[in-house]
Design a protein around this motif. Sequence first.
Motif: not given
Length: 123
Positions: A71-92
Amino acid sequence: MTDGERDLEALMLVDEPEFERVLECVFGVQPHESRTYTALSKAPGSTTAELATDLDRDRSSVSRSLGTLEEKALVERTQRLLDGGGYVYQYTALPLPETKSRMHRAVDEWSEQVHERIEEFGE
């Protein structure tokens, strides 16, 4: 006086404030959130689970911290697809030079307001 102004005022009383304390005051975040930012800046692309392990905190607490930082624009979230299906969020974390630049601007704006108030005294 806002909470942010009180935080900056309190920060002025510290001779050598640590980076995380300045981050807390400038952006109005809690200590656990500033620790999350610091951990993430050392391990970009981390997931909530990875950060929870690194910070020795439960995932829900880390998730809330990440939400606030996003919310404070100090972190960005991206979505990564998993090989077996589904996804996980990664943060930078926002890169440190950009964070420092935003901190400088915020302190400069606050300082300018204080200087204006000083000039108004006695009028």
